[in-house]
Motif scaffolding. Structure first.
Motif, PDB file in Angstrom:
ATOM      1  N   LEU A 241     -26.077  17.592 -33.378  1.00  0.00           N
ATOM      2  CA  LEU A 241     -26.765  17.019 -32.218  1.00  0.00           C
ATOM      3  C   LEU A 241     -26.185  17.572 -30.915  1.00  0.00           C
ATOM      4  O   LEU A 241     -26.925  17.910 -29.986  1.00  0.00           O
ATOM      5  N   ALA A 242     -24.847  17.661 -30.848  1.00  0.00           N
ATOM      6  CA  ALA A 242     -24.215  18.211 -29.645  1.00  0.00           C
ATOM      7  C   ALA A 242     -24.628  19.661 -29.432  1.00  0.00           C
ATOM      8  O   ALA A 242     -24.896  20.091 -28.302  1.00  0.00           O
ATOM      9  N   CYS A 243     -24.680  20.434 -30.512  1.00  0.00           N
ATOM     10  CA  CYS A 243     -25.056  21.845 -30.401  1.00  0.00           C
ATOM     11  C   CYS A 243     -26.501  22.011 -29.935  1.00  0.00           C
ATOM     12  O   CYS A 243     -26.798  22.888 -29.107  1.00  0.00           O
ATOM     13  N   ILE A 244     -27.388  21.187 -30.451  1.00  0.00           N
ATOM     14  CA  ILE A 244     -28.786  21.262 -30.023  1.00  0.00           C
ATOM     15  C   ILE A 244     -28.880  21.022 -28.521  1.00  0.00           C
ATOM     16  O   ILE A 244     -29.540  21.776 -27.785  1.00  0.00           O
ATOM     17  N   LYS A 245     -28.225  19.962 -28.055  1.00  0.00           N
ATOM     18  CA  LYS A 245     -28.303  19.633 -26.631  1.00  0.00           C
ATOM     19  C   LYS A 245     -27.717  20.739 -25.754  1.00  0.00           C
ATOM     20  O   LYS A 245     -28.301  21.097 -24.718  1.00  0.00           O
ATOM     21  N   VAL A 246     -26.563  21.281 -26.155  1.00  0.00           N
ATOM     22  CA  VAL A 246     -25.938  22.347 -25.365  1.00  0.00           C
ATOM     23  C   VAL A 246     -26.859  23.561 -25.299  1.00  0.00           C
ATOM     24  O   VAL A 246     -27.020  24.171 -24.231  1.00  0.00           O
ATOM     25  N   CYS A 247     -27.472  23.909 -26.418  1.00  0.00           N
ATOM     26  CA  CYS A 247     -28.405  25.046 -26.423  1.00  0.00           C
ATOM     27  C   CYS A 247     -29.566  24.810 -25.471  1.00  0.00           C
ATOM     28  O   CYS A 247     -29.959  25.703 -24.703  1.00  0.00           O
ATOM     29  N   VAL A 248     -30.134  23.618 -25.521  1.00  0.00           N
ATOM     30  CA  VAL A 248     -31.258  23.298 -24.628  1.00  0.00           C
ATOM     31  C   VAL A 248     -30.810  23.366 -23.173  1.00  0.00           C
ATOM     32  O   VAL A 248     -31.522  23.917 -22.314  1.00  0.00           O
TER      33      VAL A 248
ATOM     34  N   GLU B 225     -28.639  25.197 -21.894  1.00  0.00           N
ATOM     35  CA  GLU B 225     -28.412  26.585 -21.505  1.00  0.00           C
ATOM     36  C   GLU B 225     -29.680  27.436 -21.578  1.00  0.00           C
ATOM     37  O   GLU B 225     -29.624  28.653 -21.431  1.00  0.00           O
ATOM     38  N   GLY B 226     -30.813  26.800 -21.829  1.00  0.00           N
ATOM     39  CA  GLY B 226     -32.076  27.531 -21.858  1.00  0.00           C
ATOM     40  C   GLY B 226     -32.353  28.273 -23.144  1.00  0.00           C
ATOM     41  O   GLY B 226     -33.245  29.145 -23.187  1.00  0.00           O
ATOM     42  N   LEU B 227     -31.626  27.951 -24.209  1.00  0.00           N
ATOM     43  CA  LEU B 227     -31.838  28.606 -25.500  1.00  0.00           C
ATOM     44  C   LEU B 227     -32.834  27.811 -26.342  1.00  0.00           C
ATOM     45  O   LEU B 227     -33.236  26.704 -25.976  1.00  0.00           O
TER      46      LEU B 227
ATOM     47  N   ALA C 238     -19.059  23.515 -28.888  1.00  0.00           N
ATOM     48  CA  ALA C 238     -20.438  23.986 -28.752  1.00  0.00           C
ATOM     49  C   ALA C 238     -20.651  24.655 -27.394  1.00  0.00           C
ATOM     50  O   ALA C 238     -21.292  25.720 -27.311  1.00  0.00           O
ATOM     51  N   CYS C 239     -20.107  24.049 -26.340  1.00  0.00           N
ATOM     52  CA  CYS C 239     -20.241  24.647 -25.001  1.00  0.00           C
ATOM     53  C   CYS C 239     -19.593  26.027 -24.955  1.00  0.00           C
ATOM     54  O   CYS C 239     -20.164  26.981 -24.401  1.00  0.00           O
ATOM     55  N   TRP C 240     -18.397  26.131 -25.538  1.00  0.00           N
ATOM     56  CA  TRP C 240     -17.695  27.416 -25.542  1.00  0.00           C
ATOM     57  C   TRP C 240     -18.447  28.450 -26.371  1.00  0.00           C
ATOM     58  O   TRP C 240     -18.633  29.600 -25.945  1.00  0.00           O
ATOM     59  N   ALA C 241     -18.912  28.042 -27.551  1.00  0.00           N
ATOM     60  CA  ALA C 241     -19.616  28.969 -28.435  1.00  0.00           C
ATOM     61  C   ALA C 241     -20.857  29.546 -27.760  1.00  0.00           C
ATOM     62  O   ALA C 241     -21.113  30.758 -27.814  1.00  0.00           O
ATOM     63  N   VAL C 242     -21.624  28.698 -27.108  1.00  0.00           N
ATOM     64  CA  VAL C 242     -22.842  29.163 -26.446  1.00  0.00           C
ATOM     65  C   VAL C 242     -22.495  30.109 -25.296  1.00  0.00           C
ATOM     66  O   VAL C 242     -23.201  31.112 -25.070  1.00  0.00           O
ATOM     67  N   LYS C 243     -21.436  29.826 -24.575  1.00  0.00           N
ATOM     68  CA  LYS C 243     -21.005  30.740 -23.503  1.00  0.00           C
ATOM     69  C   LYS C 243     -20.628  32.106 -24.080  1.00  0.00           C
ATOM     70  O   LYS C 243     -20.921  33.151 -23.481  1.00  0.00           O
ATOM     71  N   VAL C 244     -19.993  32.109 -25.238  1.00  0.00           N
ATOM     72  CA  VAL C 244     -19.650  33.375 -25.892  1.00  0.00           C
ATOM     73  C   VAL C 244     -20.916  34.096 -26.343  1.00  0.00           C
ATOM     74  O   VAL C 244     -21.059  35.316 -26.155  1.00  0.00           O
ATOM     75  N   PHE C 245     -21.849  33.363 -26.916  1.00  0.00           N
ATOM     76  CA  PHE C 245     -23.116  33.974 -27.341  1.00  0.00           C
ATOM     77  C   PHE C 245     -23.821  34.649 -26.170  1.00  0.00           C
ATOM     78  O   PHE C 245     -24.407  35.734 -26.305  1.00  0.00           O
TER      79      PHE C 245
END
Length: 568
Positions: free
Chosen positions: A15-22, A24-26, A387-394
């Motif tokens: 759930l946290a990963c879904i929200k972070v992705c959204v 960040e516009g992913l 999740a926030c860090w991972a998306v920033k790396v992506f």
């Protein structure tokens, strides 16, 4: 360019990963093998293969203000330590508030996650799934977030114990345990003194004829409650304490903590004392175990050695007769059968992860594993920051070190942790709560700027530095900052106290008796000078004097703004 992200699992990490992705516009696409969210916190009457399983009575070990997501405080009327069903309800509120359910494909199992032929250039993955109708589907994703958990494959070490084949009783893992009904009037041995072992032994002891708790090394046992009845984690997990732990000799810290704990119940007298010091390993959180030992309902025993018919033999040579069941609370093996075998590079075929998130060998880094760690603190804020860090790396907004550097860091951390955790598999999982969060927050750009806070908002600084390290601190500034973070910090004690207000009693106690203005002035100024002078941020005595003057202003504001239950 990363756009579509696969999220494997819809528990708290998913759930946290879904929200972070959204945010960040992913475009997240979540695959959940069951028919609901919550993963291990979604109680099922019958355990299901390859899925997490919990017992009916399970209560969280971290309090609501410490464990909530950073921009979504838990309802004020929730108890500080809640039953698993209430935590699941919080997940539903979170998913509904941020409209996350529309990104989840339920009853869809991930069969495989494989790199595409052009992976070195594109970083893309081919994901094969099986839907509820048994149909296989193939998808292409730019990045993967693995949120499937690591409590799905129980370790049941029966082969280590001679005579288990002829044991007349029942042997089971805690993964199978749901409640104590089947053990009424029985003689039961529980093996293992982790949190599950303590919980299950206590629960069984209320209806069993006799319960024995077998331990290899013992355990330091703490309750959920601290001084004045406040939650233990709120009292302990603070930035000021983190600084003190780094400055003070570990021997002194261990001695003081052990002495305070033994004043409640002597761990030697109760048969609990382990070989290791209190701060060296994970603790058992249990409110009732000492009381059950005191009443004779639970008997502490040495490590299990073997079986003889209906008898159980322990390493000290003692034997218990007519044992009906043995419950093994012996942990789990982290397995991710859908991932490429090349990612299991560790000496024990475990998934090797830099900072417990990224496989060092993977270039480009478009896959991260969430929640595969052990921490003396709450899980949910940690996986949210992961999740926030991972998306920033992506997205290329945060860079990982070279493979060689990551492997060096990983090996260094393993060696350091093995001083307390001799088992390499356990050692590699350990992280320190505030330092780990701060490291990732620094990579993301949301780490609280303590000096700036001290100068611009000293009252907030006091709450951040001296008060509990609640997740809202990481929403005060930087990417993804939340306008309600400051207010959430200022009202956190209101939410702590709200569940108690079922019988109002007038409180005439002065709220100023708990802290000394002079001490706050002195402590705040000295800590800031000490922490930053080495970095030449404060280079002159005039700068320190100016800070002292500002701290006087801070005290004046703090004096008139302290709540009835202050953070300090």
């Amino acid at each position: 360019m990363v756009r579509r992200v696969a999220v494997v699992g819809a528990g708290c990490s998913g759930l946290a990963c879904i929200k972070v992705c959204v945010d960040e516009g992913l475009e997240p696409v979540c695959f959940e093998s069951s028919d609901d969210i919550g993963s291990m916190w979604n109680f099922r009457e019958t355990p299901e293969p390859d899925r997490t399983s919990i017992y009916r009575s399970l209560v969280v070990n971290t309090s609501k203000e410490m464990m909530c997501f950073s921009d979504f405080p838990m309802p004020s009327d929730y108890p500080n330590f809640m039953h698993n069903s209430q935590l699941l309800q919080y997940f539903r509120l979170y998913a509904e508030h941020f409209d996350l359910l529309r990104y989840i494909n339920f009853q869809t199992t991930v069969r495989s996650v494989l790199q595409r032929p052009d992976f070195s250039l594109s970083g893309q993955w081919e994901v094969v799934t099986i839907n509820k109708n048994g149909q296989e589907e193939r998808h292409i994703f730019d990045a993967i977030l693995v949120c499937s958990g690591h409590y799905t494959h129980p370790t049941l070490p029966l082969s280590d114990f001679q005579g288990h084949e002829t044991f007349s009783g029942r042997c089971l893992h805690s993964w199978e345990y749901k409640d104590a009904n089947a053990f009424t009037g029985k003689r039961v041995v529980v093996v293992g003194t982790g949190n599950s072992g303590g919980d299950i032994a206590v629960e069984i002891s209320r209806s069993a004829e006799k319960t024995f708790l077998s331990t290899r090394q013992g355990a330091w046992v703490l309750g959920r409650m601290s001084t004045n009845g406040v939650p233990l984690d709120i009292a302990v997990i603070k930035r000021i304490n983190n600084v003190l732990f780094q400055l003070l000799p570990k021997t002194l810290v261990n001695w003081a903590a052990e002495r305070a704990l033994n004043n409640k119940y002597d761990h030697i007298l109760y048969g609990l004392k382990p070989k290791h010091r209190l701060m060296e390993r994970n603790l058992m959180i249990n409110d009732d175990l000492p009381g059950r030992i005191l009443q004779g309902a639970i008997v502490m025993k040495h490590n299990l050695e073997g079986f003889k018919d209906s008898r159980v033999v322990f390493e000290d040579g003692t034997v218990e007769e007519n044992i009906d069941a043995v419950v093994f609370c012996t942990g789990y093996i982290a397995k991710f059968p859908f991932l490429p075998s090349t990612l299991s590079e560790g000496p024990y075929e475990e998934v090797t992860l830099y900072k417990r998130a990224f496989p060092p060998s993977l270039q480009p880094p478009t896959l991260a594993v969430m929640g595969l760690f052990q921490v003396k603190g709450p899980l949910m804020p940690t996986v949210e920051m992961q999740a926030c860090w991972a998306v920033k790396v992506f997205l290329g907004q945060s860079r990982l070190p070279t493979k060689e550097k990551m492997l060096d860091v990983l090996e260094s951390e393993r060696r350091r942790n093995m001083q307390s955790y001799p088992c390499p598999r356990q050692a590699v999982l350990q992280v320190d709560y505030i330092p780990y969060l701060d490291f990732m927050a620094g990579e993301v750009g949301v780490r609280p700027k303590l000096l700036r806070l001290f100068l611009r908002d000293p009252v907030l600084w006091a709450k951040v530095f001296f008060g509990p390290c609640t997740p809202y601190q990481y929403r005060l500034s930087g990417p993804g900052n939340w306008s309600g973070a400051r207010q959430a910090i200022f009202t956190q004690w209101e939410r702590v106290s709200q569940p108690f207000r079922t019988r109002e009693i007038p409180d005439n106690t002065s709220k100023f008796g708990l802290c000394s203005p002079l001490m706050l002035t002195f402590t705040g100024t000295v800590i800031i000078v000490v922490l930053f002078s080495k970095g030449k941020i404060i280079t002159t005595l005039e700068a320190a004097t100016e800070m002292l003057n500002k701290s006087t202003v801070f005290l004046r504001e703090l004096w008139f703004s302290l709540p009835q239950n202050p953070d300090m």
